[in-house]
Design an enzyme around this catalytic site. Structure first.
Site, PDB file in Angstrom:
ATOM      1  N   HIS A  57       0.796  -1.127  -0.028  1.00 44.64           N
ATOM      2  CA  HIS A  57       0.009   0.012   0.060  1.00 44.64           C
ATOM      3  C   HIS A  57       1.047   1.200   0.111  1.00 44.64           C
ATOM      4  CE1 HIS A  57      -3.884  -1.884   0.735  1.00 44.64           C
ATOM      5  NE2 HIS A  57      -3.116  -2.722   1.271  1.00 44.64           N
ATOM      6  N   HIS A  79      -6.641   0.768   7.018  1.00 45.90           N
ATOM      7  CA  HIS A  79      -7.267  -0.379   7.534  1.00 45.90           C
ATOM      8  C   HIS A  79      -7.603  -0.283   9.195  1.00 45.90           C
ATOM      9  CE1 HIS A  79      -5.058  -2.130   4.311  1.00 45.90           C
ATOM     10  NE2 HIS A  79      -5.799  -2.958   3.923  1.00 45.90           N
ATOM     11  N   GLU A  82      -4.890  -0.998  11.369  1.00 45.60           N
ATOM     12  CA  GLU A  82      -3.569  -0.389  11.592  1.00 45.60           C
ATOM     13  C   GLU A  82      -3.758   0.751  12.933  1.00 45.60           C
ATOM     14  OE1 GLU A  82      -1.835   1.396   7.410  1.00 45.60           O
ATOM     15  OE2 GLU A  82      -4.114   0.849   7.100  1.00 45.60           O
ATOM     16  N   ALA A 109      -7.664  -7.794  -1.983  1.00 42.98           N
ATOM     17  CA  ALA A 109      -7.421  -8.848  -1.619  1.00 42.98           C
ATOM     18  C   ALA A 109      -8.098  -9.740  -0.700  1.00 42.98           C
ATOM     19  CB  ALA A 109      -5.573  -9.219  -1.394  1.00 42.98           C
ATOM     20  N   MET A 204     -10.089  -7.945   5.166  1.00 44.36           N
ATOM     21  CA  MET A 204      -9.872  -7.048   6.374  1.00 44.36           C
ATOM     22  C   MET A 204     -10.135  -5.838   5.803  1.00 44.36           C
ATOM     23  SD  MET A 204      -6.255  -8.882   7.751  1.00 44.36           S
ATOM     24  CE  MET A 204      -6.028 -10.434   7.793  1.00 44.36           C
ATOM     25  N   SER A 205     -10.943  -5.349   4.781  1.00 43.65           N
ATOM     26  CA  SER A 205     -10.825  -3.889   4.637  1.00 43.65           C
ATOM     27  C   SER A 205     -12.467  -3.682   3.929  1.00 43.65           C
ATOM     28  CB  SER A 205      -9.877  -3.698   3.516  1.00 43.65           C
ATOM     29  OG  SER A 205     -10.153  -4.396   2.257  1.00 43.65           O
ATOM     30  N   ASN A 228      -5.836 -16.491  -1.936  1.00 39.46           N
ATOM     31  CA  ASN A 228      -5.567 -17.581  -1.146  1.00 39.46           C
ATOM     32  C   ASN A 228      -6.696 -18.278  -0.954  1.00 39.46           C
ATOM     33  OD1 ASN A 228      -5.451 -15.256   0.776  1.00 39.46           O
ATOM     34  ND2 ASN A 228      -6.081 -16.958   2.205  1.00 39.46           N
ATOM     35  N   HIS A 240       1.383 -13.028   3.933  1.00 36.25           N
ATOM     36  CA  HIS A 240       1.069 -11.627   3.192  1.00 36.25           C
ATOM     37  C   HIS A 240       1.890 -11.572   1.959  1.00 36.25           C
ATOM     38  CE1 HIS A 240      -0.069  -7.584   2.823  1.00 36.25           C
ATOM     39  NE2 HIS A 240       1.107  -7.118   2.461  1.00 36.25           N
TER      40      HIS A 240
HETATM   41  N1  HPA Z   1      -8.185 -13.862   5.294  1.00 40.62           N
HETATM   42  C1  HPA Z   1      -8.577 -12.462   5.483  1.00 40.62           C
HETATM   43  N2  HPA Z   1      -7.817 -11.694   4.587  1.00 40.62           N
HETATM   44  C2  HPA Z   1      -7.186 -11.702   3.591  1.00 40.62           C
HETATM   45  C3  HPA Z   1      -7.017 -13.320   3.435  1.00 40.62           C
HETATM   46  C4  HPA Z   1      -7.351 -14.240   4.100  1.00 40.62           C
HETATM   47  O1  HPA Z   1      -7.216 -15.542   3.972  1.00 40.62           O
HETATM   48  N3  HPA Z   1      -6.265 -13.476   2.141  1.00 40.62           N
HETATM   49  C5  HPA Z   1      -6.202 -11.851   1.884  1.00 40.62           C
HETATM   50  N4  HPA Z   1      -6.738 -11.252   2.899  1.00 40.62           N
END
Ligand code: HPA
Length: 265
Positions: A57, A79, A82, A109, A204-205, A228, A240
């Protein structure tokens, strides 16, 4: 709250008035390469504006033409994990609206809860569940006080995006996104719970931005890039660097889809 940021940005943008704001998620910075002759403004130059702390970021505004639209792109989001008050996220969206934006494209993501949607997949967010335990509108106290969320991820925009994906022969899923605070990844037990909740992706966003946009009357297109399978669904541990790597591979596809989307109307 961000009046000084507004004054500075307005001045730097001059005659350029953005109609669309784009917030890029982890590792999705490549989308900005499609912006023609961008005005580039580091967040650090903008008075009162916060700086992101997460790798992937950068913290830079890119303003310019993308397709038929004037866009302002935020490479680097904030986020809750943070330690940023989600109310600040509301103020950022309000700032984007003040600069002229009437629609918002948010990308992120995310982890997948579905075996059929592996790393590298693109998922349009059809709806969300706010499991963050907080809300960016707390303390805003402005009308609409109780915003409607029935079309938070605008159906017409989603249909248009799906049509483009079909034309480009790029598979795009649609599903429900759930926000947890992070910053840890989920436990396998939490992942099993999310699967019971009928959630397709977890991250998480995004949810604070979208709730803010709903209150402010911006139309939203939300896109998750699957980095993932969620914890315990395969032998990999979420990480990450792996997230950035996987998302990096999908960024060209995403960039193409967003550009075509903005070319259409
Ligand atoms: N979980 C939560 N947040 C994420 C993930 C995950 O597996 N992958 C990328 N951001």
């Amino acid at each position: 709250m961000l009046e000084k940021s507004y004054e500075y940005l307005k001045n730097r943008l001059g005659n350029f008035v953005p109609d669309t704001a784009i917030i890029l998620g982890s590792g999705l910075g490549d989308v900005i390469t499609a912006i023609k002759e961008p005005i580039i403004i580091p967040y650090a130059d903008v008075p009162a504006f916060p700086t992101p702390t997460v790798s992937g970021h950068k913290g830079v505004f890119y303003a310019g033409k993308l397709g038929k639209h004037n866009v302002i792109c935020l490479q680097g989001r904030f986020h809750f994990y943070e330690g940023i008050d989600v109310r600040m996220i509301y103020e950022v969206i309000r700032l984007l609206k003040s600069l002229g934006a009437n629609s918002l494209i948010v990308t992120n993501a995310a982890g997948s809860l579905r075996m059929y949607m592996p790393a590298g997949s693109i998922m349009l967010i059809a709806d969300h569940i706010n499991m963050s335990g907080t809300n960016p509108l707390i303390g805003v106290c402005e009308e609409p006080y109780f915003p409607d969320m029935s079309n938070a991820y605008d159906l017409e925009m989603r249909n248009r995006f799906m049509q483009i994906a079909e034309e480009e022969r790029i598979p795009v899923f649609q599903g429900v996104y759930m926000m947890l605070t992070g910053p840890n990844y989920e436990t396998p037990a939490e992942v099993r719970m999310l699967q019971m909740f009928n959630v397709e992706a977890v991250g998480m966003s995004t949810v604070p931005e979208v709730i803010s946009a709903a209150q402010l009357g911006l139309k939203v297109l939300g896109i998750s890039v699957i980095s993932n399978l969620a914890t315990g669904m395969d032998l990999h541990k979420p990480d990450h660097h792996e997230v950035l790597l996987q998302v990096g591979k999908a960024t060209k596809k995403l960039s193409l889809l967003i550009t075509k989307f903005l070319e259409k109307e």
